[in-house]
Design an enzyme around this catalytic site. Structure first.
Site, PDB file in Angstrom:
ATOM      1  N   GLY A  81      35.604  31.660  41.072  1.00  0.00           N
ATOM      2  CA  GLY A  81      34.803  31.198  42.396  1.00  0.00           C
ATOM      3  C   GLY A  81      34.702  31.972  43.574  1.00  0.00           C
ATOM      4  CB  SER A  82      33.827  31.145  47.104  1.00  0.00           C
ATOM      5  OG  SER A  82      34.476  30.470  47.670  1.00  0.00           O
ATOM      6  CB  CYS A 123      32.062  37.564  38.203  1.00  0.00           C
ATOM      7  SG  CYS A 123      32.312  36.017  37.876  1.00  0.00           S
ATOM      8  CE  LYS A 128      37.609  20.134  43.038  1.00  0.00           C
ATOM      9  NZ  LYS A 128      36.197  20.693  42.528  1.00  0.00           N
ATOM     10  CD  GLU A 148      36.015  36.475  38.174  1.00  0.00           C
ATOM     11  OE1 GLU A 148      35.322  36.844  39.303  1.00  0.00           O
ATOM     12  OE2 GLU A 148      35.634  36.209  37.318  1.00  0.00           O
TER      13      GLU A 148
END
Lengths: 522, 522
Positions: B241-242, B302, B184, B265
């Site tokens: 991502g979040s 990150c 995606k 993550e």
């Protein structure tokens, strides 16, 4: 040593004030003393806190110290002598030879993990040395080892009072990884559990380890188990039992503020595929081997062959007749608990309602004896029926008749995840086996040829695991040396001075480990 | 090549009929053509089904074929030339040198995984040969290898349009493991994603692999991502991502009839501990190194150092003054998306309400520029405040003043799980560092000394992972060659005839693999 009816928290024996576990001799129905009062919630929390306090010291104990500890546990279990075997027989109805064999397996397993700890493959050391001259940017020094996850909650299983219980595979592999263990004893064999627990407790003292390395909890019902999984100090869970039980623990573990891994080994019907040439050539032998595996331990194995698949025709009919004849002569056997016995009866009745009966074994005499049973059904019915696909825990099995090899493959493709799948095949079946193999690999953790799934060797190559719902985590095994991996995580150390580096990662390789240096095995 | 605004399903380009993604140049706010219509649900399902159909063939492709495929993807990405870099710059606001570097990292990563596939360590072969003479029971022949889990759903990240996106680490490691991939695309850089997707698509065709090995989906909102994770053909998920996004995917994966692993993550504030002697000896240098790491890529990493911990006193005051002075001179930088820019503004405001401001950077000029910010707070306040512990994604950091080393350790002990923890230390700090290390190992996937957490080397020893909530699964890494393990599971083969054995397990070891035979490395 005589069981006292207490939980063990660190070095102390603790009597709880909650609902009591009272076990019986399943062969006679007679209660066995003592009662085991359920532990109070604050004591469960205390066991987990003690485990946490022991964690940093224990996980950094030397490989030799940890290996000796595992060996000391084995010696302490052996030192229990006949008292352990007699107690196990009374609580489980299992025969002496089986329990003696299981004790050998349990102690052998502890010693295997001692050798695994010493060999250090599990540390999985990787070293990428600094490259100060690299362009466009220098590379720093990077080293990886594996460290223990944290305290582990272990659930004793009903069907292996020693090998999958207090000091069984989950405990041995977690301790080997450097994780303190808090065991919830299975209510079916509390005295056996306490005796083994006291052996582990003695080993902790003898090896001068922090007392929190091991605790053993008793409790009726599910509360203690749920509290154990929910406790913030517990970092992973090992479980062998029912699908409903495993799913409940998975849900609790996921609902924590910090979710943790649950390794639940839950259910499997262990399909056996009879390929045509083998069936034709030696259907009788296969039939007797099959029923022997089916009846082993009253069918109370995770790997019991609950499903047999063949292509219809004379050879399959002869196999069914032969297997049915052996089943008919099979004596009923005492099952582990009244609950398991009742569930077996229900399962067989449900199967009888939707399948054709081939044979029943010799009727039960004792109060909790299970009678063997064999059924059959057409593949088309199997493919559309949940009832036919359900696990019946005990010595009952179902023969599926396929129209042809294509339908056999369709059955394989529709199977749920399994611990094992077996092929009975001869050389002339090789092409048919090749066509099936990719499906079998996707559906099971272990693929066998010309053997029977019962009998799980404790070694390095074993996988006792498999896709959901056989287990909660197909990436792991609960038997064999690779089981240690479930309780480890990698840590990378970047540019640490020699004085701060863990021993396993030092340049001079003092532990003499096999290591991956710049991706190459050294 | 010019982006067309289409999803890619196998070898076809497909235009959806759902809500449209329209991206902008964050430096100017100007929209960039073309629009990307969201894919229809049945097309998402088709991509997953194609992946499933490709799975058995792809996972058994030869090591050489799979390695070549990964190398071909790298070559096809390079063949996109400047068009890719220009598109990336327009969509992300990232400078040319950064994107060229990231392209190098992405292609290097694909080539690393090609070498990993060829070396075959990931198969983790174990062989326990039969022992027909063993007493009391013979041992059968048992062999273990690892096989691919199944089709993997990968979510592109916002902050690495190449290295953690369509052909980034998750895709490279899943393809290396033998898993087809359905990506995606992240809505922030759709054109960049499509270009890379077409490069992968071309590589699939060139290598004559089944088309379902790769698909790329576009969709606004969360529906497509949720559908991807819920699709029964998907067997694992990779996400960067979040925290909210990761938790949502974990919940969906657990709620499936068959739960699957999610490697998410999610969040990390990457604490840096300033040990006293290092701080005294070289506080100025540490301050400038710190701010350089903080400002890298507008702080959108990150591993951005969002927390600095020191013991109060003159040396810490001098550090704070020096760091503040560099922050003050730091120019504002364009952030990746309006959403990230707005969230950064909110995060800084929330921090400003509870912490003491040390310095702000040069004010923003462009529409989505982030202004650097540095705050401080006392350890006692930090320990009791969720607001002070929250991640602010961008170039904002917080200095924590401790009363003494004990309080520093209390701060370490209370940290949430982290990707990295850094120690700034000198030789004279060794004892203090040793006392901290057990806590740091428990709290982070990577421990660094005298470096900065930004800059994650792609190599064998790297761990880009860590305890929850840094990731959903502390047992894994999403960067480096060990990332391949996330997409594998062990299978045991018992007593298979040579003609049925997978090549990796054959006696003659035709793949020339390092293998564990009876537990010993050969």
């Amino acid at each position: 040593m005589i069981p006292q009816g207490t939980s063990l928290i660190g070095q102390k024996a603790v009597t709880g004030g909650q609902a009591v576990i009272r076990t019986i001799d399943p062969a006679t129905g007679v209660p066995i003393a003592p009662d085991y009062p359920g532990l109070d919630p604050e004591e469960v929390a205390r066991a987990c806190r003690l485990a946490w306090e022991a964690f940093d010291d224990y996980r950094e104990s030397s490989l030799e110290a940890r290996a000796s500890f595992l060996e000391t546990i084995a010696a302490e279990i052996e030192a229990l002598g006949d008292a352990l075997i007699e107690r196990g027989m009374a609580e489980t109805g299992l025969p002496q030879a089986r329990l003696e064999g299981e004790r050998g397996r349990t102690c052998g397993q502890l010693r295997l993990f001692a050798s695994v700890v010493r060999a250090g493959e599990w540390l999985d050391v990787r070293i990428d040395p600094a490259q100060p001259e690299r362009q466009p940017m220098p590379r720093v020094d990077l080293r990886q080892r594996h460290v223990a996850l944290g305290p582990v909650g272990v659930f004793g299983a009903s069907n292996f009072p020693l090998a999958f219980s207090v000091a069984g595979g989950d405990t041995a592999s977690a301790l080997a990884a450097g994780c303190p263990v808090v065991v919830k004893a299975h209510a079916a064999h509390p005295g056996t559990s306490e005796l083994v627990g006291r052996a582990v407790q003695a080993a902790v003292a003898e090896c001068e380890l922090p007392e929190g390395v091991f605790s053993l909890l008793f409790g009726a019902g599910n509360e203690i188990g749920q509290a154990l999984v929910a406790d913030p100090h517990i970092q992973a869970v090992g479980f062998t039992g029912s699908r409903a039980g495993g799913l409940a623990l998975m849900a609790t573990a996921q609902a924590r503020p910090q979710p943790i891994p649950v390794y639940a080994e839950m259910s499997s019907i262990n399909p056996v595929f009879l390929l045509p040439e083998a069936l034709k050539a030696r259907g009788q032998d296969i039939a007797s081997g099959f029923v022997a595996s089916l009846n082993l331990g009253a069918g109370q194995f995770c790997t019991n062959p609950g499903l047999v698949i063949g292509v219809k025709g004379e050879a399959l009919e002869a196999f069914v007749a032969a297997a049915g004849a052996v089943v008919q002569k099979s004596p009923a056997q005492t099952m582990l608990t009244p609950g398991i016995h009742a569930a077996y009866g229900d399962g067989v009745s449900q199967l009888a309602a939707v399948a054709r009966e081939i044979a029943r074994g010799v009727p039960a005499v004792g109060p909790h004896e299970g009678q063997s049973a064999l059924f059959s059904a057409r593949a088309a019915d199997f493919l559309s029926s949940e009832a036919l696909q359900a696990e019946v825990f005990g010595s009952s099995s179902l023969v599926i008749e396929c129209e042809d090899l294509d339908e056999m493959r369709a059955v394989a493709e529709q199977l749920e995840g399994q611990l094992t799948i077996t092929l009975q095949m001869d050389d002339a079946d090789l092409e048919a086996a090749r066509a099936l193999l990719p499906t079998l690999e996707r559906r099971a953790g272990r693929v066998l040829v010309n053997g029977w799934p019962t009998g799980v060797e404790v070694c390095h190559a074993m996988v006792h695991g498999g896709p959901f719902p056989a287990t909660s985590d197909s990436r792991t095994t609960s038997v064999g040396s690779a089981a240690i991996r479930r309780f480890l995580r990698p840590v990378c150390y970047q540019n640490l001075p020699e004085g701060l580096l863990p021993e396993a990662l030092r340049d001079d390789n003092p532990l003499n480990l096999s290591r991956l240096v710049d991706g190459k095995r050294e």
